[in-house]
Scaffold this active site. Structure first.
Site, PDB file in Angstrom:
ATOM      1  N   SER A   1      -9.808   1.748   3.081  1.00 19.68           N
ATOM      2  CA  SER A   1      -8.942   2.501   2.199  1.00 19.68           C
ATOM      3  C   SER A   1      -7.938   1.655   1.418  1.00 19.68           C
ATOM      4  O   SER A   1      -7.362   2.147   0.456  1.00 19.68           O
ATOM      5  CB  SER A   1      -8.180   3.547   3.003  1.00 19.68           C
ATOM      6  OG  SER A   1      -7.298   2.935   3.929  1.00 19.68           O
TER       7      SER A   1
ATOM      8  N   LYS B   1       0.847  -1.199   0.000  1.00 18.19           N
ATOM      9  CA  LYS B   1       0.000   0.000   0.000  1.00 18.19           C
ATOM     10  C   LYS B   1       0.879   1.244   0.000  1.00 18.19           C
ATOM     11  O   LYS B   1       1.907   1.276   0.689  1.00 18.19           O
ATOM     12  CB  LYS B   1      -0.905  -0.049   1.242  1.00 18.19           C
ATOM     13  CG  LYS B   1      -1.986   1.018   1.312  1.00 18.19           C
ATOM     14  CD  LYS B   1      -2.865   0.795   2.545  1.00 18.19           C
ATOM     15  CE  LYS B   1      -3.967   1.829   2.693  1.00 18.19           C
ATOM     16  NZ  LYS B   1      -4.811   1.582   3.883  1.00 18.19           N
TER      17      LYS B   1
ATOM     18  N   SER C   1      -9.891  -0.637   7.148  1.00 23.96           N
ATOM     19  CA  SER C   1      -9.328  -0.496   5.803  1.00 23.96           C
ATOM     20  C   SER C   1      -8.664  -1.725   5.211  1.00 23.96           C
ATOM     21  O   SER C   1      -8.343  -1.728   4.028  1.00 23.96           O
ATOM     22  CB  SER C   1      -8.323   0.650   5.786  1.00 23.96           C
ATOM     23  OG  SER C   1      -9.013   1.860   5.671  1.00 23.96           O
TER      24      SER C   1
HETATM   25  N1  GLN Z   1     -13.177   4.134   6.737  1.00 18.65           N
HETATM   26  C1  GLN Z   1     -12.470   4.451   7.933  1.00 18.65           C
HETATM   27  C2  GLN Z   1     -12.006   5.899   7.875  1.00 18.65           C
HETATM   28  O1  GLN Z   1     -12.263   6.504   6.914  1.00 18.65           O
HETATM   29  C3  GLN Z   1     -11.307   3.542   8.143  1.00 18.65           C
HETATM   30  C4  GLN Z   1     -10.112   3.905   7.317  1.00 18.65           C
HETATM   31  C5  GLN Z   1      -8.921   3.081   7.667  1.00 18.65           C
HETATM   32  O2  GLN Z   1      -9.035   2.028   8.294  1.00 18.65           O
HETATM   33  N2  GLN Z   1      -7.770   3.577   7.275  1.00 18.65           N
HETATM   34  O3  GLN Z   1     -11.412   6.404   8.763  1.00 18.65           O
END
Ligand code: GLN
Length: 485
Positions: free
Chosen positions: A156, A81, A180
């Site tokens: 994400s 990532k 994410s």
């Molecule tokens: N969807 C969650 C957020 O927007 C989790 C994102 C993540 O785990 N990086 O914060």
């Protein structure tokens, strides 16, 4: 792609065939590069790929192998990532702010993978600074779901999940602050593991919300997740939040565990099966629980009573921490600088131009929640709720070994469907954020597909440091891997 092309292999299979010299690292890397060449234009899973560097690393791995080197993942390519630092590679966080930034050093996970002989191939797309649930906030455009290109891959770590699902990667690393890793794994039909807080070093992970962030594997199978977690886990003097605990030993645990689930108590939280849960998701998740029962698991009801406050608590804590962490992007130390008269104006212009809408929204929210007069009302209260959520899990784990439920309320939604409605987007994280707030571990494992053919994940949650038994249950419930058309 031919199913027998190396790019379609699992991590375990690739490792075994390389060790047996059935295949060279060059052939594996070429196969992955070819798959990327063919499909990445459509899926947008990778932000960048350095093919020459990957081929050079493959050549080196083959040389080492011919000299008798038998490092465990020698020559296995793994995607990373784009918020996890890899030496001399870009690390954009899918932001204009870092669009031209290259990392001068390796994150600890990158260094550990290198030490196993793995090749770090490609930088995977994400929501900007990992803030989002759909990979639509990426400055490099959204990732498309390989099962239905009109739908999101989740987020994400959408790039990691789409790449693994569509055989554009053997395996990948993602990061999980509030879901994410697990949610995109659920949307794309792969396995995603969020390790216990403190299990894996975050040194070199670009910080979003430091009390929640954790790096973990996104893979084709549960066994692959075990192999990858074993490779990256462990205490790191460079990250004081890593814990001095015995190694997870997940692969060994899978080798020795029986395939049935006798003696395992699986807890079903009533609060996870409420209004808003898609009927097909519920059907598939309940189906998996029934299979667990048939394999001998004891199914018990548990309660996580503070679940309904988790979203509010998470979105205060995460944004508060993000507002502090992102203060470093000031046009001086990292990345973009927009020149202006005077330093304050330079900061403002740089941050205005470098950050996208969602990141700015969160910095503003978090700054507000931390400001004098509001701190007690918002941030402090959110922390108290967090303690209650942690206690919910502690109480539940007195009655069961693993908790089972959905990963997300719906299958992958359409591109654009939730983008203009941040609250709706945030609410879709209801089943994943409590795990991060409590610091425990959880995995998403494919549970089947909807009538429209979209994959749906089952979430299994384990207590802190419970990865080995968690993955054992996940493997028993894992279905034969399916790949998108
Ligand atoms: N969807 C969650 C957020 O927007 C989790 C994102 C993540 O785990 N990086 O914060």
């Amino acid at each position: 792609m031919a199913m027998n092309a190396p790019a379609a292999w699992t991590l375990a299979e690739t490792r075994a065939r390389l060790a047996a010299r059935d295949v060279s690292a060059r052939e594996v890397v070429e196969s992955v590069l070819e798959a990327i060449e063919r499909r990445n234009g459509e899926l947008n899973a990778y932000i960048s790929v350095d093919a020459d560097a990957a081929l050079a690393a493959a050549h080196e791995a083959d040389e080492r192998r011919s000299r008798g080197d038998s490092a465990p993942l020698l020559g296995v390519p793994i995607g990373v990532k784009d918020n996890i630092a890899v030496r001399d590679a870009p690390c954009t966080c899918a932001s204009r702010m870092l669009a031209n930034y290259r990392s001068p050093y390796d994150s600890t996970v990158a260094a550990r993978l290198r030490a196993t002989g793995a090749i770090l191939l490609g930088r995977l797309n994400l929501d900007e600074f990992a803030m989002g649930s759909s990979t639509e906030t990426s400055a490099f455009g959204p990732v498309r779901n390989p099962w239905d290109p009109e739908r999101v891959a989740g987020g994400s770590s959408g790039g990691s999940a789409a790449a693994v699902a569509a055989n554009l990667a053997i395996a990948a690393l993602g990061s999980d602050t509030g879901g994410s890793i697990r949610q995109p794994a659920s949307f794309c039909g792969c396995v995603g593991l969020k390790p216990t807080y403190g299990r894996v070093s975050r040194y070199g992970l670009v910080a979003y919300a430091s009390s929640l962030d954790q790096i973990g594997p996104i893979t084709k199978t549960v066994l692959d997740a075990a192999i990858l977690l074993d490779a990256i886990a462990g205490r790191d003097p460079r990250d004081s939040t890593t814990l001095e605990v015995p190694p997870p030993g997940c692969e060994r645990a899978l080798e020795t565990a029986s395939q049935d689930l006798r003696g395992v108590r699986i807890g079903i939280p009533g609060e996870y099966f409420i209004g808003g849960l898609d009927a097909e998701v519920e059907r598939l998740v309940r189906g998996a629980i029934t299979r667990a029962g048939a394999l001998g698991a004891e199914i018990v009801a548990v309660s996580l009573p503070h679940t309904r406050h988790a979203i509010a608590s998470y979105y205060l804590i995460a944004t508060a921490e993000a507002s502090a962490n992102l203060a470093r992007y000031d046009g001086v130390r990292y990345g973009l600088r927009v020149s202006a008269e005077g330093v304050t104006e330079m900061y403002a212009r740089t941050r205005g131009a470098g950050f996208g809408l969602e990141v700015r929204r969160r910095i503003i929210l978090g700054t507000h929640a931390l400001s004098a007069g509001y701190y007690d009302q918002y941030y402090l209260r959110a922390q108290k709720v967090r303690t209650l959520i942690r206690r919910d899990f502690a109480a539940a784990f007195e009655r069961c070994d693993v908790i089972a439920g959905p990963v997300a309320p719906t299958p992958a939604f359409r591109l654009g469907e939730n983008l203009d409605d941040p609250l709706k987007m945030y609410l879709s994280d209801v089943y994943t954020v409590p795990v991060n707030l409590a610091g425990v571990c959880a995995v998403s494992v494919p549970a089947g597909r909807t009538s429209a053919g979209l994959p749906v994940g089952l979430q299994l949650i384990g207590p802190a440091m419970g990865e080995a038994s968690l993955l054992r249950v996940a493997r028993a419930l894992e279905r034969e891997r399916e790949t998108p058309p």
